[in-house]
Every structure is written in structure tokens, then in C-alpha cells.
Design a protein around this motif. Structure first.
Motif, PDB file in Angstrom:
ATOM      1  N   GLY A  37       0.824  -1.202   0.000  1.00 52.62           N
ATOM      2  CA  GLY A  37       0.000   0.000   0.000  1.00 52.62           C
ATOM      3  C   GLY A  37       0.857   1.251   0.000  1.00 52.62           C
ATOM      4  N   ALA A  38       0.179   2.396  -0.055  1.00 49.30           N
ATOM      5  CA  ALA A  38       0.893   3.664  -0.040  1.00 49.30           C
ATOM      6  C   ALA A  38       0.026   4.726   0.615  1.00 49.30           C
ATOM      7  CB  ALA A  38       1.261   4.091  -1.453  1.00 49.30           C
ATOM      8  N   TRP A  39       0.689   5.649   1.265  1.00 48.85           N
ATOM      9  CA  TRP A  39       0.027   6.790   1.870  1.00 48.85           C
ATOM     10  C   TRP A  39       0.496   8.023   1.110  1.00 48.85           C
ATOM     11  CZ3 TRP A  39       2.483  10.244   5.813  1.00 48.85           C
ATOM     12  CH2 TRP A  39       1.618  11.235   6.222  1.00 48.85           C
ATOM     13  N   ILE A  40      -0.440   8.749   0.519  1.00 52.75           N
ATOM     14  CA  ILE A  40      -0.097   9.950  -0.227  1.00 52.75           C
ATOM     15  C   ILE A  40       0.064  11.071   0.790  1.00 52.75           C
ATOM     16  CG2 ILE A  40      -0.732  11.501  -2.095  1.00 52.75           C
ATOM     17  CD1 ILE A  40      -0.275   8.442  -2.812  1.00 52.75           C
ATOM     18  N   GLN A  41       1.303  11.435   1.013  1.00 52.81           N
ATOM     19  CA  GLN A  41       1.638  12.387   2.060  1.00 52.81           C
ATOM     20  C   GLN A  41       1.450  13.828   1.596  1.00 52.81           C
ATOM     21  OE1 GLN A  41       5.628  11.890   3.434  1.00 52.81           O
ATOM     22  NE2 GLN A  41       5.435  13.381   5.051  1.00 52.81           N
ATOM     23  N   ASP A  42       1.757  14.094   0.328  1.00 51.62           N
ATOM     24  CA  ASP A  42       1.738  15.475  -0.141  1.00 51.62           C
ATOM     25  C   ASP A  42       1.484  15.505  -1.641  1.00 51.62           C
ATOM     26  OD1 ASP A  42       2.049  18.231   0.293  1.00 51.62           O
ATOM     27  OD2 ASP A  42       4.183  18.167  -0.217  1.00 51.62           O
ATOM     28  N   GLN A  43       0.796  16.548  -2.089  1.00 54.50           N
ATOM     29  CA  GLN A  43       0.563  16.772  -3.511  1.00 54.50           C
ATOM     30  C   GLN A  43       0.947  18.203  -3.834  1.00 54.50           C
ATOM     31  OE1 GLN A  43      -3.654  15.899  -3.861  1.00 54.50           O
ATOM     32  NE2 GLN A  43      -3.192  13.850  -4.584  1.00 54.50           N
ATOM     33  N   LYS A  44       1.526  18.393  -5.010  1.00 54.66           N
ATOM     34  CA  LYS A  44       1.978  19.717  -5.397  1.00 54.66           C
ATOM     35  C   LYS A  44       1.893  19.835  -6.911  1.00 54.66           C
ATOM     36  CE  LYS A  44       6.189  22.487  -5.448  1.00 54.66           C
ATOM     37  NZ  LYS A  44       7.610  22.539  -5.086  1.00 54.66           N
ATOM     38  N   VAL A  45       1.648  21.041  -7.398  1.00 57.91           N
ATOM     39  CA  VAL A  45       1.698  21.290  -8.833  1.00 57.91           C
ATOM     40  C   VAL A  45       2.816  22.273  -9.138  1.00 57.91           C
ATOM     41  CG1 VAL A  45      -0.742  20.809  -9.275  1.00 57.91           C
ATOM     42  CG2 VAL A  45      -0.030  23.135  -8.737  1.00 57.91           C
ATOM     43  N   VAL A  46       3.374  22.141 -10.328  1.00 53.38           N
ATOM     44  CA  VAL A  46       4.359  23.082 -10.833  1.00 53.38           C
ATOM     45  C   VAL A  46       3.646  23.941 -11.875  1.00 53.38           C
ATOM     46  CG1 VAL A  46       6.537  23.347 -12.076  1.00 53.38           C
ATOM     47  CG2 VAL A  46       6.252  21.470 -10.447  1.00 53.38           C
ATOM     48  N   VAL A  47       3.764  25.251 -11.742  1.00 51.84           N
ATOM     49  CA  VAL A  47       3.085  26.171 -12.649  1.00 51.84           C
ATOM     50  C   VAL A  47       4.115  26.922 -13.483  1.00 51.84           C
ATOM     51  CG1 VAL A  47       1.562  28.179 -12.783  1.00 51.84           C
ATOM     52  CG2 VAL A  47       1.169  26.432 -11.034  1.00 51.84           C
ATOM     53  N   GLU A  48       3.906  26.909 -14.788  1.00 54.74           N
ATOM     54  CA  GLU A  48       4.746  27.652 -15.715  1.00 54.74           C
ATOM     55  C   GLU A  48       3.850  28.465 -16.638  1.00 54.74           C
ATOM     56  OE1 GLU A  48       7.284  24.876 -17.718  1.00 54.74           O
ATOM     57  OE2 GLU A  48       8.304  24.294 -15.880  1.00 54.74           O
ATOM     58  N   ASP A  49       4.108  29.729 -16.742  1.00 55.52           N
ATOM     59  CA  ASP A  49       3.320  30.632 -17.592  1.00 55.52           C
ATOM     60  C   ASP A  49       1.832  30.570 -17.270  1.00 55.52           C
ATOM     61  OD1 ASP A  49       5.607  31.525 -18.981  1.00 55.52           O
ATOM     62  OD2 ASP A  49       5.507  29.781 -20.320  1.00 55.52           O
ATOM     63  N   GLY A  50       1.511  30.444 -15.992  1.00 50.64           N
ATOM     64  CA  GLY A  50       0.124  30.429 -15.562  1.00 50.64           C
ATOM     65  C   GLY A  50      -0.618  29.125 -15.794  1.00 50.64           C
ATOM     66  N   LYS A  51       0.098  28.077 -16.213  1.00 48.94           N
ATOM     67  CA  LYS A  51      -0.535  26.774 -16.460  1.00 48.94           C
ATOM     68  C   LYS A  51       0.199  25.683 -15.687  1.00 48.94           C
ATOM     69  CE  LYS A  51      -2.084  27.932 -21.101  1.00 48.94           C
ATOM     70  NZ  LYS A  51      -2.052  27.553 -22.507  1.00 48.94           N
ATOM     71  N   ILE A  52      -0.543  24.667 -15.309  1.00 45.14           N
ATOM     72  CA  ILE A  52       0.056  23.530 -14.602  1.00 45.14           C
ATOM     73  C   ILE A  52       0.910  22.737 -15.582  1.00 45.14           C
ATOM     74  CG2 ILE A  52      -0.386  21.353 -13.398  1.00 45.14           C
ATOM     75  CD1 ILE A  52      -2.984  22.648 -12.343  1.00 45.14           C
ATOM     76  N   SER A  53       2.180  22.580 -15.243  1.00 43.36           N
ATOM     77  CA  SER A  53       3.085  21.828 -16.118  1.00 43.36           C
ATOM     78  C   SER A  53       3.425  20.450 -15.556  1.00 43.36           C
ATOM     79  CB  SER A  53       4.367  22.618 -16.367  1.00 43.36           C
ATOM     80  OG  SER A  53       5.060  22.843 -15.156  1.00 43.36           O
ATOM     81  N   ALA A  54       3.220  20.253 -14.253  1.00 46.50           N
ATOM     82  CA  ALA A  54       3.515  18.949 -13.657  1.00 46.50           C
ATOM     83  C   ALA A  54       2.734  18.768 -12.355  1.00 46.50           C
ATOM     84  CB  ALA A  54       5.000  18.799 -13.388  1.00 46.50           C
ATOM     85  N   TYR A  55       2.377  17.522 -12.100  1.00 47.06           N
ATOM     86  CA  TYR A  55       1.716  17.115 -10.864  1.00 47.06           C
ATOM     87  C   TYR A  55       2.713  16.247 -10.103  1.00 47.06           C
ATOM     88  CZ  TYR A  55      -2.532  18.477 -13.336  1.00 47.06           C
ATOM     89  OH  TYR A  55      -3.481  19.176 -14.030  1.00 47.06           O
ATOM     90  N   LEU A  56       2.983  16.606  -8.845  1.00 45.93           N
ATOM     91  CA  LEU A  56       3.944  15.869  -8.032  1.00 45.93           C
ATOM     92  C   LEU A  56       3.251  15.269  -6.823  1.00 45.93           C
ATOM     93  CD1 LEU A  56       6.304  18.863  -8.173  1.00 45.93           C
ATOM     94  CD2 LEU A  56       6.959  16.680  -9.121  1.00 45.93           C
ATOM     95  N   VAL A  57       3.615  14.054  -6.484  1.00 44.12           N
ATOM     96  CA  VAL A  57       3.114  13.423  -5.263  1.00 44.12           C
ATOM     97  C   VAL A  57       4.292  12.881  -4.464  1.00 44.12           C
ATOM     98  CG1 VAL A  57       0.836  12.807  -6.139  1.00 44.12           C
ATOM     99  CG2 VAL A  57       2.687  11.200  -6.409  1.00 44.12           C
ATOM    100  N   ASN A  58       4.205  13.044  -3.172  1.00 41.31           N
ATOM    101  CA  ASN A  58       5.166  12.477  -2.247  1.00 41.31           C
ATOM    102  C   ASN A  58       4.417  11.395  -1.489  1.00 41.31           C
ATOM    103  OD1 ASN A  58       7.621  12.235  -0.923  1.00 41.31           O
ATOM    104  ND2 ASN A  58       7.003  13.615   0.703  1.00 41.31           N
TER     105      ASN A  58
END
Length: 67
Positions: A37-58
Motif C-alpha cells: 500500500g501507499a500513503w499519499i503524504q503530499d501533492q503539489k503542482v508546478v506552474v509555468e506561464d500560468g498553467k500547470i506543467s507537472a503534478y507531483l506526489v510524495n
């Protein structure tokens, strides 16, 4: 009785959080045996030029140690 271990990984996707989670779990399962199993500890997005360029999960991935 079993003994488990937890390891922390970070994964990313340019599609979605769900895809980042699936990519991370698939990669963990290549190296770690008995992923349970896994516990999703954190979620983050990277924004470039006002748009989401990447979705990150820890996440913390739990796997059972072999005998």
C-alpha cells in the motif's frame, strides 16, 4: 507474523495526480517486492506561464519484508 518497511518516494506526471501515483507505484513495484500500500503524504503542482506543467506526489510506500 510479518514485518513491513516504509520507504518514501516522489513521483511526477504531466497528466494528473492519479497518473503520478500510478507511475510511482509501478516504479516502486519494479524494485520492491510485496508492495502492500501507499500513503499519499503530499501533492503539489508546478506552474509555468500560468498553467500547470507537472503534478507531483510524495508518498510513503509500505512493503512486506521477505523471510
Amino acid at each position: 507474523m510479518s514485518v513491513a518497511r516504509v520507504t518514501e518516494i516522489t513521483s511526477s506526471s504531466n497528466k494528473s495526480f492519479q497518473d503520478a501515483i500510478e507511475v510511482g507505484i509501478a516504479r516502486a513495484a519494479k524494485t520492491l517486492k510485496n508492495v502492500e500500500g501507499a500513503w499519499i503524504q503530499d501533492q503539489k503542482v508546478v506552474v509555468e506561464d500560468g498553467k500547470i506543467s507537472a503534478y507531483l506526489v510524495n508518498m510513503k510506500v509500505t512493503f512486506i519484508l521477505a523471510e
